[in-house]
Design a protein around this motif. Structure first.
Motif, mmCIF file in Angstrom:
data_model
loop_
_atom_site.group_PDB
_atom_site.id
_atom_site.type_symbol
_atom_site.label_atom_id
_atom_site.label_comp_id
_atom_site.label_asym_id
_atom_site.label_seq_id
_atom_site.Cartn_x
_atom_site.Cartn_y
_atom_site.Cartn_z
ATOM 1 N N MET A 90 0.899 -1.219 -0.039
ATOM 2 C CA MET A 90 -0.014 0.003 0.035
ATOM 3 C C MET A 90 0.817 0.983 0.199
ATOM 4 S SD MET A 90 -3.363 -1.101 2.458
ATOM 5 C CE MET A 90 -4.508 -1.381 1.256
ATOM 6 N N VAL A 91 1.376 1.781 1.208
ATOM 7 C CA VAL A 91 2.092 2.816 1.371
ATOM 8 C C VAL A 91 3.666 2.439 1.300
ATOM 9 C CG1 VAL A 91 2.422 5.060 2.541
ATOM 10 C CG2 VAL A 91 0.030 4.110 2.223
ATOM 11 N N PRO A 92 4.376 3.167 0.606
ATOM 12 C CA PRO A 92 6.021 2.973 0.729
ATOM 13 C C PRO A 92 6.608 3.951 1.800
ATOM 14 C CG PRO A 92 5.658 4.415 -1.146
ATOM 15 C CD PRO A 92 4.214 3.832 -0.647
ATOM 16 N N PHE A 93 7.609 3.320 2.609
ATOM 17 C CA PHE A 93 8.266 4.434 3.406
ATOM 18 C C PHE A 93 9.765 4.779 2.548
ATOM 19 C CE2 PHE A 93 5.769 1.576 6.419
ATOM 20 C CZ PHE A 93 4.569 2.597 6.408
ATOM 21 N N ASP A 94 9.624 5.777 1.765
ATOM 22 C CA ASP A 94 10.543 6.182 1.048
ATOM 23 C C ASP A 94 10.856 7.395 1.028
ATOM 24 O OD1 ASP A 94 8.414 7.036 -0.459
ATOM 25 O OD2 ASP A 94 8.908 5.829 -2.184
ATOM 26 N N ALA A 95 11.181 8.394 -0.012
ATOM 27 C CA ALA A 95 11.336 9.839 0.156
ATOM 28 C C ALA A 95 9.948 10.417 0.055
ATOM 29 C CB ALA A 95 12.106 10.236 -1.114
ATOM 30 N N ALA A 96 9.060 9.791 -0.709
ATOM 31 C CA ALA A 96 7.800 10.469 -0.399
ATOM 32 C C ALA A 96 6.668 9.642 -0.434
ATOM 33 C CB ALA A 96 7.692 11.320 -1.993
ATOM 34 N N PRO A 97 6.318 9.149 0.747
ATOM 35 C CA PRO A 97 5.357 7.951 1.154
ATOM 36 C C PRO A 97 3.821 8.647 0.270
ATOM 37 C CG PRO A 97 6.697 8.239 2.833
ATOM 38 C CD PRO A 97 6.999 9.401 1.953
ATOM 39 N N HIS A 98 3.626 9.811 0.396
ATOM 40 C CA HIS A 98 2.264 10.353 -0.018
ATOM 41 C C HIS A 98 2.200 10.146 -1.574
ATOM 42 C CE1 HIS A 98 5.258 13.735 0.295
ATOM 43 N NE2 HIS A 98 4.651 14.191 -0.754
ATOM 44 N N ASP A 99 3.184 9.979 -2.291
ATOM 45 C CA ASP A 99 3.272 9.937 -3.974
ATOM 46 C C ASP A 99 2.855 8.310 -3.978
ATOM 47 O OD1 ASP A 99 3.959 12.575 -4.481
ATOM 48 O OD2 ASP A 99 5.942 11.929 -4.488
ATOM 49 N N MET A 100 2.885 7.499 -3.125
ATOM 50 C CA MET A 100 2.679 6.127 -3.345
ATOM 51 C C MET A 100 3.238 5.479 -4.604
ATOM 52 S SD MET A 100 -1.147 5.904 -1.412
ATOM 53 C CE MET A 100 -1.454 4.197 -2.206
ATOM 54 N N ASN A 101 4.157 5.841 -4.730
ATOM 55 C CA ASN A 101 5.263 5.451 -5.941
ATOM 56 C C ASN A 101 5.925 4.087 -5.442
ATOM 57 O OD1 ASN A 101 6.364 5.017 -8.631
ATOM 58 N ND2 ASN A 101 7.847 6.782 -8.057
ATOM 59 N N VAL A 102 5.549 3.127 -5.395
ATOM 60 C CA VAL A 102 6.410 1.840 -4.957
ATOM 61 C C VAL A 102 7.737 1.836 -5.515
ATOM 62 C CG1 VAL A 102 6.476 -0.506 -4.244
ATOM 63 C CG2 VAL A 102 4.432 0.785 -3.846
ATOM 64 N N PRO A 103 7.897 1.426 -6.787
ATOM 65 C CA PRO A 103 9.291 1.125 -7.277
ATOM 66 C C PRO A 103 10.055 2.117 -7.590
ATOM 67 C CG PRO A 103 7.570 0.828 -9.068
ATOM 68 C CD PRO A 103 6.651 1.230 -7.850
ATOM 69 N N ASN A 104 11.044 2.398 -6.615
ATOM 70 C CA ASN A 104 12.064 3.583 -7.008
ATOM 71 C C ASN A 104 13.352 3.244 -5.804
ATOM 72 O OD1 ASN A 104 12.225 5.257 -4.228
ATOM 73 N ND2 ASN A 104 9.763 4.936 -4.548
ATOM 74 N N ASP A 105 14.252 4.141 -6.106
ATOM 75 C CA ASP A 105 15.449 4.092 -5.448
ATOM 76 C C ASP A 105 15.713 5.121 -4.376
ATOM 77 O OD1 ASP A 105 16.298 1.869 -6.963
ATOM 78 O OD2 ASP A 105 17.061 3.302 -8.637
ATOM 79 N N THR A 106 14.482 5.512 -3.589
ATOM 80 C CA THR A 106 14.679 6.353 -2.600
ATOM 81 C C THR A 106 14.370 5.879 -1.255
ATOM 82 O OG1 THR A 106 12.688 7.297 -2.609
ATOM 83 C CG2 THR A 106 14.029 8.206 -3.990
ATOM 84 N N TYR A 107 14.571 4.389 -1.152
ATOM 85 C CA TYR A 107 14.409 3.617 0.212
ATOM 86 C C TYR A 107 15.835 3.794 1.027
ATOM 87 C CZ TYR A 107 10.000 1.817 -1.572
ATOM 88 O OH TYR A 107 8.640 1.748 -2.157
ATOM 89 N N PRO A 108 15.652 3.464 2.367
ATOM 90 C CA PRO A 108 16.777 3.402 3.150
ATOM 91 C C PRO A 108 17.767 2.418 2.698
ATOM 92 C CG PRO A 108 14.883 3.568 4.673
ATOM 93 C CD PRO A 108 14.580 3.229 3.242
ATOM 94 N N VAL A 109 19.128 2.712 3.079
ATOM 95 C CA VAL A 109 20.266 1.877 2.683
ATOM 96 C C VAL A 109 21.108 1.532 4.028
ATOM 97 C CG1 VAL A 109 22.367 1.449 1.591
ATOM 98 C CG2 VAL A 109 20.772 2.677 0.562
ATOM 99 N N SER A 110 20.627 0.304 4.358
ATOM 100 C CA SER A 110 21.768 -0.054 5.685
ATOM 101 C C SER A 110 23.245 0.216 5.798
ATOM 102 C CB SER A 110 21.429 -1.574 5.991
ATOM 103 O OG SER A 110 21.763 -2.281 5.097
#
Length: 185
Positions: A90-110
């Protein structure tokens, strides 16, 4: 009035990926802002980790996946195998969750130790509008959702039986490594 939710995040697929990812997520609705904080430990190191809440658009309560969801018997619980109990992404925890654009490269890196922190203040009106556009309701129903953390290194050998590719992102990106049930505090 402030609404608070949290999830204890437990490992999934840990016996196959060589690390037991775990952590905690908190969600706080303060006025027109959704404050998200996710703290993860023992994830595969130096790896981008997609993270989202999953659920059922009809409001059915989502549950966490366990080894019981490994329906093809390959020893892994892949993304499609989580859907019967956890619903859809449903909602990604990335750079812009409100855009709900799941496939992208703005997620956290360990980091080198497999740890990461994610903090984001999300405009609730924008998230609810996009959620309604996609799922037909603006009620996030956080206490009926589960959180997933995904992602293993590209060099981890995975069997061909693992499904879950999204666009040009393969199963290394989408393989679930941890899951937690979101509860109202």
């Amino acid at each position: 009035m402030t609404q608070k939710y949290s999830a204890e995040i437990v490992p999934l697929n840990e016996d196959k990926i060589g690390t037991a990812a775990h952590g905690k997520a908190t969600f706080e609705i303060v006025g027109d802002i959704l404050k998200i904080h996710i703290s993860m430990h023992d994830t595969p190191k130096n790896t981008q980790h997609w993270e989202h809440f999953h659920g059922f658009p009809d409001g059915k309560e989502a549950q966490i996946a366990t080894k019981a969801q490994d329906v093809n018997g390959d020893g892994f619980v892949d993304l499609p195998e989580t859907e019967p109990v956890s619903g859809t992404t449903m909602v990604p925890f990335d750079a812009a969750p409100h855009d709900m654009n799941v496939p992208n490269d703005t997620y956290p890196v360990s980091d080198d130790n497999g740890n990461f922190e994610y903090e984001k203040d999300v405009p609730l009106d924008k998230l609810q509008a996009k959620f309604k556009e996609v799922f037909g309701t603006d009620d996030l129903e956080l206490d009926k959702r589960v959180i997933y953390v995904h992602g293993v290194p590209d060099d981890l050998k995975l069997p061909d039986t693992i499904a879950g590719a999204v666009g040009h992102y393969d199963q290394h990106v989408t393989l679930p490594i941890a899951v937690g049930k979101i509860k109202k505090d």
